[in-house]
Design an enzyme around this catalytic site. Structure first.
Site, PDB file in Angstrom:
ATOM      1  N   PRO A  72       0.842  -1.200   0.000  1.00 39.78           N
ATOM      2  CA  PRO A  72       0.000   0.000   0.000  1.00 39.78           C
ATOM      3  C   PRO A  72       0.874   1.245   0.000  1.00 39.78           C
ATOM      4  O   PRO A  72       1.788   1.372   0.815  1.00 39.78           O
ATOM      5  CB  PRO A  72      -0.795  -0.124   1.302  1.00 39.78           C
ATOM      6  CG  PRO A  72       0.066  -0.967   2.188  1.00 39.78           C
ATOM      7  CD  PRO A  72       0.792  -1.910   1.292  1.00 39.78           C
ATOM      8  N   MET A  73       0.606   2.165  -0.912  1.00 36.95           N
ATOM      9  CA  MET A  73       1.408   3.391  -1.014  1.00 36.95           C
ATOM     10  C   MET A  73       0.468   4.573  -1.209  1.00 36.95           C
ATOM     11  O   MET A  73      -0.280   4.623  -2.193  1.00 36.95           O
ATOM     12  CB  MET A  73       2.411   3.288  -2.176  1.00 36.95           C
ATOM     13  CG  MET A  73       3.481   2.236  -1.956  1.00 36.95           C
ATOM     14  SD  MET A  73       4.542   1.979  -3.409  1.00 36.95           S
ATOM     15  CE  MET A  73       3.487   0.936  -4.421  1.00 36.95           C
ATOM     16  N   GLN A 127      -6.617  -1.317   3.532  1.00 42.27           N
ATOM     17  CA  GLN A 127      -5.754  -0.909   4.629  1.00 42.27           C
ATOM     18  C   GLN A 127      -6.332   0.337   5.298  1.00 42.27           C
ATOM     19  O   GLN A 127      -6.631   1.324   4.632  1.00 42.27           O
ATOM     20  CB  GLN A 127      -4.344  -0.601   4.136  1.00 42.27           C
ATOM     21  CG  GLN A 127      -3.391  -0.365   5.297  1.00 42.27           C
ATOM     22  CD  GLN A 127      -2.002   0.002   4.820  1.00 42.27           C
ATOM     23  OE1 GLN A 127      -1.790   1.118   4.383  1.00 42.27           O
ATOM     24  NE2 GLN A 127      -1.081  -0.933   4.903  1.00 42.27           N
ATOM     25  N   CYS A 158       3.671   3.168   9.107  1.00 43.20           N
ATOM     26  CA  CYS A 158       3.881   4.362   8.296  1.00 43.20           C
ATOM     27  C   CYS A 158       4.570   5.449   9.093  1.00 43.20           C
ATOM     28  O   CYS A 158       4.017   5.940  10.075  1.00 43.20           O
ATOM     29  CB  CYS A 158       2.545   4.874   7.761  1.00 43.20           C
ATOM     30  SG  CYS A 158       2.747   6.307   6.684  1.00 43.20           S
ATOM     31  N   HIS A 231       7.906  -4.787   7.737  1.00 47.20           N
ATOM     32  CA  HIS A 231       8.867  -3.957   7.019  1.00 47.20           C
ATOM     33  C   HIS A 231      10.178  -4.045   7.784  1.00 47.20           C
ATOM     34  O   HIS A 231      10.262  -3.617   8.934  1.00 47.20           O
ATOM     35  CB  HIS A 231       8.379  -2.514   6.945  1.00 47.20           C
ATOM     36  CG  HIS A 231       9.229  -1.643   6.077  1.00 47.20           C
ATOM     37  ND1 HIS A 231       8.704  -0.697   5.236  1.00 47.20           N
ATOM     38  CD2 HIS A 231      10.576  -1.578   5.901  1.00 47.20           C
ATOM     39  CE1 HIS A 231       9.684  -0.076   4.591  1.00 47.20           C
ATOM     40  NE2 HIS A 231      10.827  -0.606   4.989  1.00 47.20           N
ATOM     41  N   GLY A 272      10.363  -4.604   2.279  1.00 44.89           N
ATOM     42  CA  GLY A 272      11.494  -3.690   2.425  1.00 44.89           C
ATOM     43  C   GLY A 272      12.707  -4.112   1.621  1.00 44.89           C
ATOM     44  O   GLY A 272      13.273  -5.184   1.864  1.00 44.89           O
ATOM     45  N   GLY A 273      13.100  -3.288   0.650  1.00 43.32           N
ATOM     46  CA  GLY A 273      14.336  -3.531  -0.086  1.00 43.32           C
ATOM     47  C   GLY A 273      14.292  -4.656  -1.085  1.00 43.32           C
ATOM     48  O   GLY A 273      15.337  -5.057  -1.604  1.00 43.32           O
ATOM     49  N   GLY A 294       7.050  -2.832  -3.004  1.00 43.64           N
ATOM     50  CA  GLY A 294       6.452  -1.510  -3.094  1.00 43.64           C
ATOM     51  C   GLY A 294       6.803  -0.777  -4.363  1.00 43.64           C
ATOM     52  O   GLY A 294       6.251  -1.030  -5.426  1.00 43.64           O
ATOM     53  N   ARG A 295       7.777   0.114  -4.288  1.00 41.36           N
ATOM     54  CA  ARG A 295       8.044   1.029  -5.387  1.00 41.36           C
ATOM     55  C   ARG A 295       8.503   0.356  -6.674  1.00 41.36           C
ATOM     56  O   ARG A 295       8.264   0.879  -7.762  1.00 41.36           O
ATOM     57  CB  ARG A 295       9.020   2.111  -4.924  1.00 41.36           C
ATOM     58  CG  ARG A 295       8.271   3.197  -4.181  1.00 41.36           C
ATOM     59  CD  ARG A 295       9.073   3.962  -3.179  1.00 41.36           C
ATOM     60  NE  ARG A 295       8.205   4.956  -2.562  1.00 41.36           N
ATOM     61  CZ  ARG A 295       7.290   4.688  -1.612  1.00 41.36           C
ATOM     62  NH1 ARG A 295       7.141   3.453  -1.184  1.00 41.36           N
ATOM     63  NH2 ARG A 295       6.515   5.631  -1.118  1.00 41.36           N
TER      64      ARG A 295
END
Length: 433
Positions: A72-73, A127, A158, A231, A272-273, A294-295
């Protein structure tokens, strides 16, 4: 000009909710103390729902398991992006942006704007965040009509100042696991789908492995929560931006894998990563229950999501090309333009997730320049594509996903040698702190 043929937006049909067959139950035996009260539900309803969730959380679903999920972003994983993501991958689990419980409660008369989505987006997780039990209860109940597949509480993951500042909202809640346990019980009491928590591995100086375990133990003991998304960085609350919080605190994957060892009855997703399906598979080979990206899934959607179904889920290639995906997306886009009034969403907003679809391909730079120009005057997705896609060679538009994705296959190679000592639960402290 690139012409599209008629193409249905539908990706596949989904089993109706009423026809889901429940099988292969995995039951958990837990003792959940409910020594508190709220306005939302009685204690008896909490215990009823605790049993529902412990029995149903691991029920075999009509979807493949969440081996891969898109993180979720905020301001990124909106309806437009999720539509594109589902067109590319049939099996990736999708998450909404974080929605504050107060937004859902106070926008009760306008819920479609915040909660509606097309059936093709399943499996999808809502979320929510917040620090008021009554609002969390109301928001969850209001969301039931939209049939999300899971409810995730992200007031623990967050570090954005928008949510981590005033009122103990955000990652600060990791310092109050008793409240998080109560919040998860309230959420679970108001829904019949599984619930989960997304958290960091620590906050500021509260970053030891034992403190993380205390948090997991307390939340899982005080609520039906059986799924945690970890995360693998701690959060720094003061003097650091959200972007730096995703980069500066070191990754400690060993904490995640130690949780698998110390909490065998819980499910954990690592986050994460991790930036490619190669790295996702490396985490899964090492024993991860699931991986959240994520990104990379947003910035490189074709290169990342395009490999998920085949490389992670072992499904046959769909053979979809970017031309076919854009044909479907055009139909979706033109159906939602202006739906919220005041010309919102507009072409720029609907097209935003597409801007990375041709990353590293011939014509990508020209495509983006043409898009910037087209945003000034195009009023339909059809006209937007007619004006911009001339920049992309047919060979790019018509080629299915191919090649071996890049990534670090040895990202987790040494993690087992770094595991911290096993956690020794301090039961009385954990339950009543």
């Amino acid at each position: 000009m690139v012409k599209f043929s008629a193409y249905s937006l539908m990706i596949s049909s989904f089993t109706p909710l009423h026809s889901v067959t429940l099988k292969n139950h995995r039951r958990f035996s837990i003792n959940i103390p409910y020594n508190y009260s709220t306005k939302a539900r009685t204690i008896s309803s909490y215990t009823e729902n605790a049993q529902i969730h412990t029995e149903d959380a691991m029920v075999a679903r009509r979807y493949l398991p969440p081996l891969f999920s898109v993180a979720p972003m905020m301001e990124w994983t909106d309806n437009h992006y999720r539509t594109l993501a589902r067109l590319i991958s049939k099996h990736a689990w999708l998450y909404t942006e974080m929605l504050a419980a107060e937004t859902i409660v106070y926008q009760k008369g306008n819920l479609d704007r915040f909660l509606a989505y097309s059936p093709e987006q399943h499996p999808i997780v809502l979320q929510i965040g917040g620090n008021n039990l009554e609002n969390l209860a109301k928001a969850t109940e209001l969301a039931n009509a939209y049939h999300y597949d899971e409810i995730n509480f992200n007031s623990c993951g967050c570090p954005s100042p928008k949510v981590a500042g005033h009122g103990c909202f955000g990652v600060r809640l990791m310092l109050d696991p008793k409240f998080v346990g109560e919040a998860m019980s309230v959420i679970a009491a108001n829904t019949n789908v599984p619930v989960s928590v997304k958290c960091r591995i620590g906050v500021d100086d509260h970053d030891s492995y034992n403190e993380l375990c205390d948090f997991i133990y307390k939340v899982s003991s005080l609520s039906p929560t059986r799924h945690f998304i970890i995360h693998s960085r701690k959060a720094l609350l003061n003097g650091i931006s959200p972007a730096d919080n995703r980069r500066i605190p070191p990754l400690k994957y060993e904490y995640y894998y130690a949780l698998l060892r110390d909490f065998p009855d819980l499910k954990f997703t690592i986050n994460g990563g991790i930036n490619s399906v190669v790295e996702v598979n490396a985490a899964l080979r090492e024993g991860a229950h699931g991986v959240m990206v994520g990104r990379a899934a947003y910035n490189y959607p074709w290169q990342t999501l395009g490999h998920v179904d085949t490389a992670i889920y072992g499904q046959p290639s769909s053979g979809l090309t970017r031309r076919k995906i854009l044909e479907r997306y055009q139909e979706y886009g033109d159906s939602v333009l202006g739906r919220n009034g005041n010309n919102r969403p507009n072409v720029r907003e609907v097209a935003k997730p597409l801007l990375n679809l041709f990353y590293s391909e011939p014509g990508n730079s020209l495509w983006k320049r043409k898009a910037d120009s087209a945003f000034q005057h195009c009023t339909t997705m059809k006209s937007f594509f007619e004006e911009t896609l001339v920049a992309i060679p047919d060979s790019v538009l018509d080629s299915p996903i191919a090649g071996v994705p890049s990534g670090h296959e040895d990202l987790f190679a040494n993690v087992q040698g770094l595991l911290p000592p096993p956690y020794n639960v301090r039961e009385q402290e954990a339950v009543y702190a």
